[in-house]
Design an enzyme around this catalytic site. Structure first.
Site, short mmCIF file in Angstrom:
data_model
loop_
_atom_site.label_atom_id
_atom_site.label_comp_id
_atom_site.label_asym_id
_atom_site.label_seq_id
_atom_site.Cartn_x
_atom_site.Cartn_y
_atom_site.Cartn_z
N PRO A 36 0.81 -1.21 0.00
CA PRO A 36 0.00 0.00 0.00
C PRO A 36 0.85 1.27 0.00
O PRO A 36 1.83 1.36 0.73
CB PRO A 36 -0.78 -0.11 1.31
N TYR A 90 -5.17 13.86 -12.29
CA TYR A 90 -6.09 12.74 -12.11
C TYR A 90 -7.53 13.19 -11.91
O TYR A 90 -8.42 12.37 -11.70
CB TYR A 90 -5.69 11.91 -10.88
N ARG A 94 -2.25 16.52 -8.38
CA ARG A 94 -3.31 15.50 -8.46
C ARG A 94 -4.63 15.98 -9.05
O ARG A 94 -5.20 15.30 -9.89
CB ARG A 94 -3.55 14.86 -7.09
N CYS A 144 1.58 29.84 -14.63
CA CYS A 144 1.09 30.45 -15.87
C CYS A 144 0.50 29.41 -16.81
O CYS A 144 0.93 29.25 -17.95
CB CYS A 144 2.22 31.22 -16.54
C1 LIG Z 1 2.18 2.46 -7.20
C2 LIG Z 1 2.27 1.05 -6.80
C3 LIG Z 1 1.74 0.63 -5.57
C4 LIG Z 1 1.01 1.53 -4.62
O1 LIG Z 1 -0.27 1.87 -5.09
P1 LIG Z 1 -1.27 2.69 -4.15
O2 LIG Z 1 -2.48 2.87 -4.97
O3 LIG Z 1 -0.60 3.98 -3.81
O4 LIG Z 1 -1.50 1.90 -2.93
C5 LIG Z 1 1.92 -0.69 -5.25
N1 LIG Z 1 2.56 -1.55 -6.06
C6 LIG Z 1 3.08 -1.17 -7.26
C7 LIG Z 1 3.80 -2.17 -8.09
C8 LIG Z 1 2.94 0.14 -7.66
O5 LIG Z 1 3.44 0.51 -8.85
#
Ligand SMILES: *Cc1c(COP(=O)(O)O)cnc(C)c1O
Length: 401
Positions: free
Chosen positions: A260, A302, A298, A328
């Site tokens: 995570p 996103y 973000r 800008c």
């Molecule tokens: C980015 C990533 C994560 C973490 O993802 P989250 O959505 O931030 O929990 C875990 N494993 C891999 C391989 C990633 O590229």
């Protein structure tokens, strides 16, 4: 965190400023471990890319986590932060074989997501065990930039390529110690996630020497009042039971791994910026802050919707504002958001600013990147100084004409 503490942080360290609440990181860590308390061997590897400040890494190390890294530099950071190499997994995508070789010499776990790379690596180092990243082709992520498990994705080895994978493993004699997937961020449907894990279990059965199964991450956290989130507790009940059953059939207790990023650090983060000016146009009241997508990308990248509070004046009449930056280019943090009356000089707090915020910051417009503060045991501790003009030019080579 209390608004008074955040105001104090802005006073002491200036704005814009990132403030991370350590207790929230710990809370989330405990929440995840207790959701999976029925699994004998659980390993949480924090995804460094979400927030990579070395003091954050050291703090997360004290909780007992390992780390998930995607570059040799993240591996070096992790080692410097005190993680033992066997608690580091390296999950690169599209990097050179040269980098993978270099990392494998550091003794960290290697996760390979390309058959071509596997074959070359296996021929060179049949004695180095590897984990295999499978792509189960299950659409679990929240949007196309963060969903990485679909059929057109560049990530992982397709489940349709298992026969070739097995052949390469046999030919190179490489030992496969783990099976991995990461379907992408913002998982909401537990059933979809469980479906992906079934595919992974099916693949895992084919390997005799596994030590762990890594289910990646993608846990969604709520971004505003009423927003939805991954139900970790429900996932814990369902996946633990299924995992234990798998281990039973497999004949050995494997380690269940998650990696995570967002889940651990997102909600710990507060991004404080101050209001440079209020500008009314024919349609909108803009609150213009001393930041932009150079510090916090973000919402623009996103489309994420972060809660924003006016911590200088929290209880006044609310009005509808568009909160924008000073870059800008269009750099809108929020459109038409109800916020307690804003005046010049007020400090706004953009919440959920722990994950993929500072780590994606840049010096665009030649602005300094913000300082970072850790709030730990009721103390505000600086963990990254604000940049200075010297930082901006230190690697530039100035020619004389
Ligand atoms: C980015 C990533 C994560 C973490 O993802 P989250 O959505 O931030 O929990 C875990 N494993 C891999 C391989 C990633 O590229």
């Amino acid at each position: 965190m209390k608004k008074e503490k955040l105001i104090e942080a802005a006073k002491n360290f200036g704005s814009p400023l990132y403030v991370y609440d350590a207790s929230k990181i710990k809370f989330q860590y405990k929440r995840l471990t207790s959701a999976f308390k029925n699994v004998k061997n659980l390993q949480l590897n924090y995804a460094v890319k979400a927030l990579s400040n070395i003091s954050i890494l050291k703090y997360i190390n004290t909780l007992g986590a390992g780390i998930d890294t995607v570059s040799v530099q993240e591996v070096l950071l992790g080692i410097k932060a005190g993680y033992s190499p066997d608690k580091i997994i390296y999950t690169p995508n599209g990097v050179s074989l040269h980098e993978i070789k270099k990392v494998s010499k550091m003794g960290v776990k290697i996760n390979i997501d390309n058959l071509n790379t596997l074959e070359q690596f296996g021929n060179l180092y049949p004695e180095v065990p590897v984990c295999i990243r499978i792509n189960p082709h299950v659409m679990a992520g929240g949007n196309s930039k963060i969903s990485v498990g679909h059929i057109d994705s560049k990530f992982g080895i397709s489940i349709h390529q298992i026969p070739l994978l097995l052949r390469i493993v046999e030919n190179t004699n490489i030992k496969v110690n783990g099976i991995h997937m990461h379907t992408g961020s913002d998982i909401l449907d537990i059933e979809v996630f469980i479906r992906a894990t079934e595919i992974l279990f099916d693949v895992a059965k084919k390997f005799k020497f596994l030590e762990f199964i890594d289910f990646g991450s993608g846990f969604k956290v709520p971004y505003y009042n009423g927003d939805n989130e991954t139900n970790i507790e429900e996932l814990g009940v369902k996946l633990s039971e299924r995992f234990n059953r798998f281990c039973n059939d497999y004949g050995r207790d494997l380690t269940l791994v998650f990696e995570p990023g967002k889940f651990l650090v997102s909600e710990s983060g507060n991004f404080l910026c101050s209001v440079n000016s209020i500008k009314q146009t024919t349609s909108t009241i803009f609150a213009q802050v001393d930041s932009g997508f150079n510090h916090f990308i973000r919402p623009m990248m996103y489309g994420s919707n972060h809660q924003i509070e006016n911590i200088s004046n929290p209880n006044d009449t609310s009005r509808f504002y568009s909160v924008v930056g000073y870059i800008c280019e269009t750099d809108t943090f929020a459109t038409n958001k109800k916020i307690s009356k804003i005046s010049e000089g007020d400090i706004l707090n953009i919440k959920n600013a722990g994950a993929y915020c500072f780590s994606m910051a840049s010096n665009y417009n030649s602005r300094y990147r913000p300082a970072e503060v850790l709030y730990l045991n009721n103390k505000l501790i600086l963990i990254r100084k604000r940049e200075s003009f010297d930082d901006l030019i230190k690697n530039q080579v100035e020619l004389d004409f």
